[in-house]
Design a protein around this motif. Sequence first.
Motif, PDB file in Angstrom:
ATOM      1  N   ARG A  11     -61.622 -14.499   6.357  1.00  0.00           N
ATOM      2  CA  ARG A  11     -61.962 -13.692   5.370  1.00  0.00           C
ATOM      3  C   ARG A  11     -60.668 -13.231   4.654  1.00  0.00           C
ATOM      4  O   ARG A  11     -59.602 -12.598   5.360  1.00  0.00           O
ATOM      5  CB  ARG A  11     -62.743 -12.730   5.937  1.00  0.00           C
ATOM      6  CG  ARG A  11     -64.047 -13.298   6.738  1.00  0.00           C
ATOM      7  CD  ARG A  11     -64.954 -13.537   5.585  1.00  0.00           C
ATOM      8  NE  ARG A  11     -66.335 -13.467   5.725  1.00  0.00           N
ATOM      9  CZ  ARG A  11     -67.056 -14.187   5.232  1.00  0.00           C
ATOM     10  NH1 ARG A  11     -66.609 -14.943   4.181  1.00  0.00           N
ATOM     11  NH2 ARG A  11     -68.440 -14.456   5.314  1.00  0.00           N
ATOM     12  N   HIS A  12     -60.785 -12.966   3.290  1.00  0.00           N
ATOM     13  CA  HIS A  12     -59.564 -12.581   2.683  1.00  0.00           C
ATOM     14  C   HIS A  12     -59.949 -12.087   1.235  1.00  0.00           C
ATOM     15  O   HIS A  12     -61.038 -12.221   0.833  1.00  0.00           O
ATOM     16  CB  HIS A  12     -58.773 -14.097   2.235  1.00  0.00           C
ATOM     17  CG  HIS A  12     -59.485 -14.986   1.584  1.00  0.00           C
ATOM     18  ND1 HIS A  12     -60.141 -15.907   2.425  1.00  0.00           N
ATOM     19  CD2 HIS A  12     -59.846 -15.006   0.094  1.00  0.00           C
ATOM     20  CE1 HIS A  12     -60.949 -16.848   1.196  1.00  0.00           C
ATOM     21  NE2 HIS A  12     -60.572 -16.318   0.132  1.00  0.00           N
ATOM     22  N   THR A  13     -58.953 -11.241   0.684  1.00  0.00           N
ATOM     23  CA  THR A  13     -59.084 -10.902  -0.838  1.00  0.00           C
ATOM     24  C   THR A  13     -58.687 -12.049  -1.557  1.00  0.00           C
ATOM     25  O   THR A  13     -58.122 -13.025  -1.231  1.00  0.00           O
ATOM     26  CB  THR A  13     -58.319  -9.551  -0.867  1.00  0.00           C
ATOM     27  OG1 THR A  13     -56.777 -10.014  -0.878  1.00  0.00           O
ATOM     28  CG2 THR A  13     -58.532  -8.327   0.072  1.00  0.00           C
ATOM     29  N   ARG A  14     -58.936 -11.874  -2.907  1.00  0.00           N
ATOM     30  CA  ARG A  14     -58.655 -13.000  -4.043  1.00  0.00           C
ATOM     31  C   ARG A  14     -58.697 -12.724  -5.341  1.00  0.00           C
ATOM     32  O   ARG A  14     -58.995 -11.506  -5.587  1.00  0.00           O
ATOM     33  CB  ARG A  14     -59.953 -13.998  -3.564  1.00  0.00           C
ATOM     34  CG  ARG A  14     -59.901 -15.050  -4.468  1.00  0.00           C
ATOM     35  CD  ARG A  14     -61.127 -16.007  -4.034  1.00  0.00           C
ATOM     36  NE  ARG A  14     -61.974 -15.792  -5.119  1.00  0.00           N
ATOM     37  CZ  ARG A  14     -63.257 -16.574  -5.102  1.00  0.00           C
ATOM     38  NH1 ARG A  14     -63.520 -17.515  -4.231  1.00  0.00           N
ATOM     39  NH2 ARG A  14     -64.051 -16.262  -6.106  1.00  0.00           N
ATOM     40  N   ILE A  15     -57.820 -13.605  -6.045  1.00  0.00           N
ATOM     41  CA  ILE A  15     -58.337 -13.335  -7.418  1.00  0.00           C
ATOM     42  C   ILE A  15     -58.476 -14.749  -7.864  1.00  0.00           C
ATOM     43  O   ILE A  15     -58.083 -15.799  -7.388  1.00  0.00           O
ATOM     44  CB  ILE A  15     -56.874 -12.796  -8.183  1.00  0.00           C
ATOM     45  CG1 ILE A  15     -55.726 -13.689  -8.087  1.00  0.00           C
ATOM     46  CG2 ILE A  15     -56.616 -11.300  -7.876  1.00  0.00           C
ATOM     47  CD1 ILE A  15     -54.368 -13.243  -8.830  1.00  0.00           C
ATOM     48  N   ALA A  16     -59.224 -14.950  -8.944  1.00  0.00           N
ATOM     49  CA  ALA A  16     -59.547 -15.819  -9.664  1.00  0.00           C
ATOM     50  C   ALA A  16     -59.339 -15.958 -11.482  1.00  0.00           C
ATOM     51  O   ALA A  16     -60.433 -15.260 -11.743  1.00  0.00           O
ATOM     52  CB  ALA A  16     -61.038 -16.408  -9.266  1.00  0.00           C
ATOM     53  N   VAL A  17     -58.293 -16.374 -11.896  1.00  0.00           N
ATOM     54  CA  VAL A  17     -57.986 -16.187 -13.150  1.00  0.00           C
ATOM     55  C   VAL A  17     -57.955 -17.619 -13.847  1.00  0.00           C
ATOM     56  O   VAL A  17     -57.496 -18.747 -13.224  1.00  0.00           O
ATOM     57  CB  VAL A  17     -56.667 -15.507 -13.248  1.00  0.00           C
ATOM     58  CG1 VAL A  17     -57.141 -14.040 -12.700  1.00  0.00           C
ATOM     59  CG2 VAL A  17     -55.613 -16.179 -12.902  1.00  0.00           C
ATOM     60  N   GLY A  18     -58.500 -17.542 -15.043  1.00  0.00           N
ATOM     61  CA  GLY A  18     -57.980 -18.755 -15.947  1.00  0.00           C
ATOM     62  C   GLY A  18     -56.874 -18.674 -16.538  1.00  0.00           C
ATOM     63  O   GLY A  18     -56.133 -17.673 -16.928  1.00  0.00           O
ATOM     64  N   CYS A  19     -56.130 -19.912 -17.149  1.00  0.00           N
ATOM     65  CA  CYS A  19     -54.875 -19.966 -17.567  1.00  0.00           C
ATOM     66  C   CYS A  19     -55.118 -21.136 -18.532  1.00  0.00           C
ATOM     67  O   CYS A  19     -55.939 -22.037 -18.260  1.00  0.00           O
ATOM     68  CB  CYS A  19     -53.696 -20.041 -16.685  1.00  0.00           C
ATOM     69  SG  CYS A  19     -53.711 -21.233 -15.584  1.00  0.00           S
ATOM     70  N   ALA A  20     -53.988 -21.194 -19.491  1.00  0.00           N
ATOM     71  CA  ALA A  20     -54.252 -22.389 -20.499  1.00  0.00           C
ATOM     72  C   ALA A  20     -53.598 -23.671 -19.974  1.00  0.00           C
ATOM     73  O   ALA A  20     -54.175 -24.717 -20.223  1.00  0.00           O
ATOM     74  CB  ALA A  20     -53.194 -21.925 -21.732  1.00  0.00           C
ATOM     75  N   SER A  21     -52.747 -23.495 -18.914  1.00  0.00           N
ATOM     76  CA  SER A  21     -52.158 -24.773 -18.348  1.00  0.00           C
ATOM     77  C   SER A  21     -51.695 -24.389 -17.382  1.00  0.00           C
ATOM     78  O   SER A  21     -51.249 -23.445 -16.771  1.00  0.00           O
ATOM     79  CB  SER A  21     -51.200 -25.703 -19.434  1.00  0.00           C
ATOM     80  OG  SER A  21     -50.165 -24.942 -19.493  1.00  0.00           O
ATOM     81  N   LEU A  22     -51.477 -25.468 -16.118  1.00  0.00           N
ATOM     82  CA  LEU A  22     -50.790 -25.260 -14.965  1.00  0.00           C
ATOM     83  C   LEU A  22     -49.758 -26.505 -14.852  1.00  0.00           C
ATOM     84  O   LEU A  22     -49.872 -27.454 -15.589  1.00  0.00           O
ATOM     85  CB  LEU A  22     -51.646 -25.523 -13.897  1.00  0.00           C
ATOM     86  CG  LEU A  22     -52.768 -24.299 -13.758  1.00  0.00           C
ATOM     87  CD1 LEU A  22     -53.835 -24.465 -12.838  1.00  0.00           C
ATOM     88  CD2 LEU A  22     -51.899 -23.128 -13.356  1.00  0.00           C
ATOM     89  N   PRO A  23     -48.770 -26.420 -13.990  1.00  0.00           N
ATOM     90  CA  PRO A  23     -47.770 -27.436 -13.784  1.00  0.00           C
ATOM     91  C   PRO A  23     -48.264 -28.775 -13.567  1.00  0.00           C
ATOM     92  O   PRO A  23     -49.486 -28.976 -12.823  1.00  0.00           O
ATOM     93  CB  PRO A  23     -47.205 -26.907 -12.398  1.00  0.00           C
ATOM     94  CG  PRO A  23     -47.438 -25.626 -12.442  1.00  0.00           C
ATOM     95  CD  PRO A  23     -48.535 -25.377 -12.895  1.00  0.00           C
TER      96      PRO A  23
END
Length: 164
Positions: A138-150
């Motif tokens: 069980r954890h805290t979290r963020i979930a974000v969008g971005c234009a590109s990833l590596p």
Amino acid sequence: MRVQPQIGGGMAGEIEARLKALDLALPEVPLPVADYVSFLHLNGQLFVAGQLPLKDGKLAVTGTLGAGLDIAQGQDAARLCALNILAQAKAALGDLDRIVQCLRLNGFVSSAPGFVDHPKVINGASELIVKVLGQKGRHTRIAVGCASLPLGAAVEIDAIFAVD
């Protein structure tokens, strides 16, 4: 501060048994591709660098959510990231049972403008971590969008664990 994988490790414990029961195998850990370390173990915490959806050493899910990839494909990518996170944790600790608690997952989703289901995508990783670690997952979290990833990856996730 420990930055090199430990060699060996003890007998398989509770978490290893859970992985086996779920028919999951941890992948080989890749070496960093730039000037950083894959993990840092410091002051009772393990920081795992961002992991891509690698399978058999190759990027398995590339592209953009909402522009060619659907939520299910994004969740598959997130699950692969979570397996790679656990593989890094095992390399760092030698024994996954040393994990006291997953504190945080930071999830990044390559997404098209207007795509708003980042949390649903990162749920793939969150659910896997809880299945494998039980309540320790069980954890805290963020979930974000971005234009590109590596490397054109669809998802990248990093983690922080409390460890003994």
